[in-house]
Structure formats: structure tokens, C-alpha cells
Motif scaffolding. Structure first.
Motif, PDB file in Angstrom:
ATOM      1  N   SER A 158      -2.712  -0.378  -8.253  1.00 47.94           N
ATOM      2  CA  SER A 158      -3.691   0.204  -7.338  1.00 47.94           C
ATOM      3  C   SER A 158      -4.997  -0.561  -7.474  1.00 47.94           C
ATOM      4  CB  SER A 158      -3.903   1.688  -7.658  1.00 47.94           C
ATOM      5  OG  SER A 158      -4.329   1.846  -9.002  1.00 47.94           O
ATOM      6  N   PRO A 159      -5.810  -0.576  -6.428  1.00 46.35           N
ATOM      7  CA  PRO A 159      -7.086  -1.294  -6.490  1.00 46.35           C
ATOM      8  C   PRO A 159      -8.000  -0.669  -7.556  1.00 46.35           C
ATOM      9  CG  PRO A 159      -6.518  -0.672  -4.231  1.00 46.35           C
ATOM     10  CD  PRO A 159      -5.579   0.048  -5.133  1.00 46.35           C
ATOM     11  N   PRO A 160      -8.931  -1.432  -8.092  1.00 46.15           N
ATOM     12  CA  PRO A 160      -9.206  -2.848  -7.812  1.00 46.15           C
ATOM     13  C   PRO A 160      -8.195  -3.758  -8.516  1.00 46.15           C
ATOM     14  CG  PRO A 160     -10.712  -2.042  -9.470  1.00 46.15           C
ATOM     15  CD  PRO A 160      -9.928  -0.845  -9.022  1.00 46.15           C
ATOM     16  N   PHE A 161      -7.786  -4.811  -7.840  1.00 47.90           N
ATOM     17  CA  PHE A 161      -6.800  -5.740  -8.372  1.00 47.90           C
ATOM     18  C   PHE A 161      -7.483  -6.773  -9.280  1.00 47.90           C
ATOM     19  CE2 PHE A 161      -4.830  -4.842  -4.019  1.00 47.90           C
ATOM     20  CZ  PHE A 161      -4.140  -3.740  -4.500  1.00 47.90           C
ATOM     21  N   ASN A 162      -6.727  -7.209 -10.265  1.00 47.52           N
ATOM     22  CA  ASN A 162      -7.263  -8.195 -11.208  1.00 47.52           C
ATOM     23  C   ASN A 162      -6.247  -9.310 -11.443  1.00 47.52           C
ATOM     24  OD1 ASN A 162      -9.147  -9.273 -13.056  1.00 47.52           O
ATOM     25  ND2 ASN A 162      -8.124  -8.278 -14.776  1.00 47.52           N
ATOM     26  N   PHE A 163      -5.748  -9.892 -10.359  1.00 47.71           N
ATOM     27  CA  PHE A 163      -4.754 -10.955 -10.470  1.00 47.71           C
ATOM     28  C   PHE A 163      -5.320 -12.123 -11.265  1.00 47.71           C
ATOM     29  CE2 PHE A 163      -3.772  -8.939  -6.261  1.00 47.71           C
ATOM     30  CZ  PHE A 163      -2.613  -8.298  -6.681  1.00 47.71           C
ATOM     31  N   ASP A 192       2.483 -21.757  -2.637  1.00 45.56           N
ATOM     32  CA  ASP A 192       1.449 -20.828  -2.161  1.00 45.56           C
ATOM     33  C   ASP A 192       1.678 -20.465  -0.699  1.00 45.56           C
ATOM     34  OD1 ASP A 192       0.178 -22.065  -4.626  1.00 45.56           O
ATOM     35  OD2 ASP A 192      -1.396 -20.628  -4.039  1.00 45.56           O
ATOM     36  N   ALA A 193       1.953 -21.475   0.105  1.00 47.06           N
ATOM     37  CA  ALA A 193       2.190 -21.233   1.527  1.00 47.06           C
ATOM     38  C   ALA A 193       3.447 -20.390   1.741  1.00 47.06           C
ATOM     39  CB  ALA A 193       2.308 -22.559   2.277  1.00 47.06           C
ATOM     40  N   LEU A 194       4.470 -20.618   0.899  1.00 52.81           N
ATOM     41  CA  LEU A 194       5.702 -19.835   1.019  1.00 52.81           C
ATOM     42  C   LEU A 194       5.445 -18.363   0.708  1.00 52.81           C
ATOM     43  CD1 LEU A 194       8.266 -22.266  -0.703  1.00 52.81           C
ATOM     44  CD2 LEU A 194       7.976 -21.849   1.744  1.00 52.81           C
ATOM     45  N   MET A 195       4.625 -18.085  -0.311  1.00 54.76           N
ATOM     46  CA  MET A 195       4.320 -16.696  -0.657  1.00 54.76           C
ATOM     47  C   MET A 195       3.538 -16.003   0.455  1.00 54.76           C
ATOM     48  SD  MET A 195       5.724 -16.426  -3.677  1.00 54.76           S
ATOM     49  CE  MET A 195       6.900 -17.661  -3.082  1.00 54.76           C
ATOM     50  N   LEU A 196       2.644 -16.736   1.103  1.00 57.45           N
ATOM     51  CA  LEU A 196       1.806 -16.145   2.148  1.00 57.45           C
ATOM     52  C   LEU A 196       2.613 -15.767   3.390  1.00 57.45           C
ATOM     53  CD1 LEU A 196      -1.418 -18.356   1.918  1.00 57.45           C
ATOM     54  CD2 LEU A 196      -1.004 -16.090   0.925  1.00 57.45           C
ATOM     55  N   HIS A 239      -4.109  -8.107   2.074  1.00 55.90           N
ATOM     56  CA  HIS A 239      -4.854  -7.638   0.907  1.00 55.90           C
ATOM     57  C   HIS A 239      -4.248  -8.084  -0.421  1.00 55.90           C
ATOM     58  CE1 HIS A 239      -1.656  -4.621   1.136  1.00 55.90           C
ATOM     59  NE2 HIS A 239      -1.955  -4.265  -0.109  1.00 55.90           N
ATOM     60  N   LEU A 240      -3.054  -8.714  -0.370  1.00 60.52           N
ATOM     61  CA  LEU A 240      -2.415  -9.211  -1.594  1.00 60.52           C
ATOM     62  C   LEU A 240      -2.349 -10.734  -1.653  1.00 60.52           C
ATOM     63  CD1 LEU A 240       0.550  -6.658  -1.926  1.00 60.52           C
ATOM     64  CD2 LEU A 240      -1.541  -6.747  -3.310  1.00 60.52           C
ATOM     65  N   HIS A 241      -3.043 -11.405  -0.748  1.00 60.28           N
ATOM     66  CA  HIS A 241      -3.015 -12.873  -0.750  1.00 60.28           C
ATOM     67  C   HIS A 241      -3.520 -13.448  -2.069  1.00 60.28           C
ATOM     68  CE1 HIS A 241      -2.701 -13.841   3.839  1.00 60.28           C
ATOM     69  NE2 HIS A 241      -1.692 -13.111   3.388  1.00 60.28           N
ATOM     70  N   ALA A 242      -4.461 -12.757  -2.705  1.00 60.25           N
ATOM     71  CA  ALA A 242      -5.009 -13.264  -3.969  1.00 60.25           C
ATOM     72  C   ALA A 242      -3.979 -13.256  -5.098  1.00 60.25           C
ATOM     73  CB  ALA A 242      -6.224 -12.431  -4.373  1.00 60.25           C
TER      74      ALA A 242
END
Length: 450
Positions: free
Chosen positions: A96-101, A195-199, A205-208
Motif C-alpha cells: 500500500s502507498p507510500p511505495f518505497n521501491f 524496462d520497456a517490457l515491464m511498462l 502508478h507502479l511504473h517506478a
């Protein structure tokens, strides 16, 4: 001469009279300080010598060496597997937010670290996720219809793209049997585009999260330096799926498709990479392992066959069954692939799989496989020393003895305060100023979290 068959008494009075020098083989050297032949302690009288072949002289010293890291007692982990409880399925805790990737890193260096991981919520939930995937495919064929989300279909498309790259990057002609250098070209393209494959399937909101999940993904297909592949890489793929489950990109309703579609496609890709680029088996156990490369197909595959009316574990020896059903059942597919790449009698090159075929039913095979996966893969330092930890699969909170990802989230948000407190006091105290309740420690304390 054979030593007398008598019970060993620790006061070391051996009742057999000492042999004459002429009867000692192969040496007649007199020992100044006689020692017991069984325990090595000094005795009042010389103990009778043990027998040994003439071409193999007796050892005259006791070797002093450290055991191999995480080596089971007596070089045998069978007892550990038997005594281990059957792992149970667990729900994946959502973030749950806030995310800390964050960029994940390696943490495991010793058996103590292994124990810390398995005692943590991260370790328990990761293994529980694997069990849940296994249960989701129970009694189902690969071709059986199942719910396929847009995310699942996109991941399948990505894996199909990786399969096509193998055709576009042919193996280099070289003398070495293993490790075709063209695999490095394939893997380099993977790293450049990951990176492009994951996107393609991550919501905005989960791109990071790419900073954290991409390393798991790129390490799921083998090592480009060593040009090898093993169960550690396969575990990274499971960890990547677990991260997606934590972010709720894939949900429990997707699990059957994750196994029957995504993992099956991953398996197809890996077998193609293994054959085309001749990947070296990473840390292969040889005849002591199930397979030189994989473990999870035998877990998922045995679950598929639970309560099957006709096929039993011994059916793997029937080539007609393998030919007709290996496309529907991962276990049979794994057996067929082993027979394809290994020559000679099955009982000789795969004695463990041969022994398992004598188990009476698939339910016992599946539970045994799950226990074996925990002991032989997730508890082995040489494998898990490469496992990655970040925020989604975290290491910090079990290290501090905290309970639950909730507390870990708080630690992440006040990392600077924690670092300062550790630096000043040498440990981490419960602190209401940063929103912590009193924290119990792993050793029973209640005032310090370290």
C-alpha cells in the motif's frame, strides 16, 4: 586381520591381547603412545588394528577441515526432508502507498542468514506463494480453460518475444560443448529492453517499480558471464511473479493461468535456451538432483496429476504415456525432457526420479516435492546467496526481529532516524516519536528491537 567384534568401553581396557608384530599388516612400526582404534583416546594397552587393503594404507592423522557451507549432517539431507513439515499455501500480502521501491541486492551469506530468511514473513509468504500456485493447478491439464487477464496475456506475449529472439540470434560455431557465447548477445538484448517490457503491463502508478522488479526478471534466464542456468534462476522467476502478486498486478484468480500459461511458456523458452545455447547446469547435483536445470515443473506437475484415475507415479516408465500426455502435464514433460537429453538407463542417470516413481500416489509426491524444494533449494547457501532483497521481498525487518511488513514500511519511511539512532546507541529502541508501539524482540525482550 579383522578386529575382534566387541563392544566399545570408554575406560579403554581392551580384553584382546596385543598382536605380535608379525601379524600386523602392512606395517610393524611400534606406536609409542597407543590410542583406541575407535575413538582416538589414549589407552593403557595397544588396541588391535583395523583391517585395510594392502593398496590403501591406514590414515595416520585425523583430517581437520571445516564442513562445506550448509552441508547436512552425514552429507545427507534426506532426514531433513522427511522431518520437515509440508509447506502450506499463504495469501500474498499486498503493498500500500507510500511505495518505497528500491534496487534489490544480495543479503544471504551464511546458514544463519538462511534461517533468518525462513523465519521471516518474507520467506514464509514467498514459499506459501509457490504452494498456492501448486494448489491452483491441482487436477488440471495445461489445456484446460482458465481465466486469463490482460496482464497475463501481455506477459505471455513478452515471453513469446524472448523465444523469437533465440531464432534471431543463432548460436556461434565453437569447439566448447557448453556455453555458447551467443547467449550473451541474447541476454544483453534482454537487459536493454526489460524496462520497456515491464511498462507494457504495469499500471501508471507502479511504473517506478521497474527499479526493483527488473533485476529479478533479467536474472530469471541464466547468467550471461558463466552462461549457465539452474534452480536459483528459476527461483528468481518465481520471485518476480511474487513481486507482481504483492503489487496486485496478478491476483489469486490469475494463479491457474500463471502456472498453465505463463510458467509453461517460460519453461518452453528455457528449454530452447538450454538446447540452442548449451547452457551449463548451474550447481547441478548430477544424479542427486531431479533435473540439471529445473525443480518447479515437478512441483506443479505432480499437483496436476493428484487423483488422476489412470496415471500413477510409476507411469513415467511408460513411453506411450510420455509421448501422448507430456504436453498436458508438466511432470511428464520434465521426465520426457530428461530422457531426451540424458543417455543410458533412466535408473542410472536419474535415480532420484526413478525412486520417486515408486511412491504410491501423486499427493505424496507433491508434498514431498514441496518439502524437498524448501530444503534443497531455498535452504542452500550456494543457491540463495544470489537471491535478491528489496522492498517487495524485504530483508531489513527480519534482520531487526520485527514482525510484519507493517513495521518494515515504517522503518523504510524513517530510515534516516533509524540510522542515526543505531549510530548513537548501537541498537534500535522502541520510539513513540516515530509511531512505533513497544516492540518485542526475537529473544524475548520488549524494549529494544535489535
Amino acid at each position: 586381520m579383522e578386529p575382534p567384534q566387541e563392544s566399545h568401553q570408554h575406560h579403554h581396557h581392551h580384553h584382546q591381547p596385543p598382536k605380535s608384530p608379525e601379524t600386523l599388516t602392512p606395517s610393524t612400526t611400534t606406536i609409542a603412545a597407543p590410542t583406541c582404534c575407535k575413538c582416538g583416546a589414549t589407552t593403557a594397552r595397544a588396541a588391535p588394528p583395523p583391517s585395510w587393503p594392502d593398496n590403501s594404507p591406514p590414515p595416520n592423522y585425523r583430517p581437520i577441515r571445516a564442513p562445506a557451507i550448509n552441508l547436512p549432517p552425514n552429507n545427507n539431507s534426506q532426514q531433513a526432508i522427511i522431518l520437515a513439515p509440508v509447506p502450506q499455501a499463504k495469501s500474498v500480502p499486498p503493498i500500500s502507498p507510500p511505495f518505497n521501491f528500491q534496487t534489490p541486492s544480495k543479503k544471504i551469506q551464511s546458514p544463519d542468514d538462511i534461517r533468518r530468511f525462513h523465519d521471516s514473513d518474507s520467506g514464509k509468504h514467498f514459499l506459501g506463494f509457490v504452494v498456492a500456485l501448486s494448489e491452483s493447478i491441482r487436477g488440471k491439464k495445461i489445456s484446460d480453460p482458465c481465466h486469463q487477464s490482460a496482464v497475463t496475456n501481455t506477459i505471455l506475449s513478452i515471453l513469446e518475444t524472448l523465444v523469437q529472439w533465440v531464432d534471431e540470434i543463432p548460436p556461434t560455431q565453437q569447439a566448447a560443448r557448453y556455453g555458447n557465447v551467443s547467449f550473451r548477445t541474447w541476454h544483453e538484448r534482454l537487459v536493454e529492453t526489460s524496462d520497456a517490457l515491464m511498462l507494457q503491463f504495469l499500471p501508471q502508478h507502479l511504473h517506478a517499480s521497474t527499479i526493483e522488479i527488473v533485476p529479478y526478471f533479467t536474472d530469471s534466464f541464466g547468467n550471461p558471464s558463466r552462461i549457465d542456468y539452474g534452480t536459483g534462476h528459476e527461483t528468481n522467476f518465481a520471485a518476480w511473479l511474487y513481486c507482481l502478486a504483492r503489487m496486485e498486478v496478478i491476483k489469486e484468480e490469475d494463479y491457474p493461468a500463471v502456472v498453465a500459461r505463463v510458467f509453461v511458456k517460460y519453461l518452453e523458452l528455457m528449454r530452447k535456451l538450454q538446447l540452442v545455447y548449451c547452457l551449463e547446469p548451474a550447481g547441478s547435483h548430477g544424479v542427486w538432483g531431479l533435473d540439471d536445470y529445473h525443480f518447479l515443473p515437478f512441483i506443479f506437475g505432480s499437483s496436476q496429476l493428484i487423483d488422476h484415475r489412470y496415471m500413477k507415479p510409476k507411469s513415467i516408465h511408460n513411453d506411450d504415456i510420455l509421448d501422448n500426455f507430456s504436453k498436458e502435464y508438466m511432470y511428464l514433460s520434465g521426465i520426457a525432457f530428461v530422457k531426451k537429453v540424458k543417455k543410458g538407463p533412466f535408473s542410472e542417470h536419474s535415480p532420484l526420479l526413478d525412486d520417486i516413481s515408486g511412491v504410491p500416489n501423486w499427493n505424496k509426491v507433491n508434498s514431498g516435492m514441496l518439502k524437498m524444494y524448501k530444503v534443497e533449494v531455498l535452504e542452500k547457501v550456494p543457491i540463495m546467496q544470489h537471491f535478491l532483497f528489496g522492498w517487495l521481498i524485504n530483508w531489513l525487518w527480519p534482520h531487526f526481529g520485527l514482525v510484519g511488513a507493517f513495521y518494515y514500511d515504517k522503518i523504510s519511511l524513517v530510515a534516516s532516524q533509524i540510522s542515526q539512532q543505531i549510530e548513537e546507541h548501537g541498537c534500535l529502541y522502541a520510539n513513540s516519536a516515530i509511531g512505533w508501539p513497544a516492540i518485542r524482540t526475537s529473544n524475548g525482550g520488549s524494549t529494544c528491537a535489535v
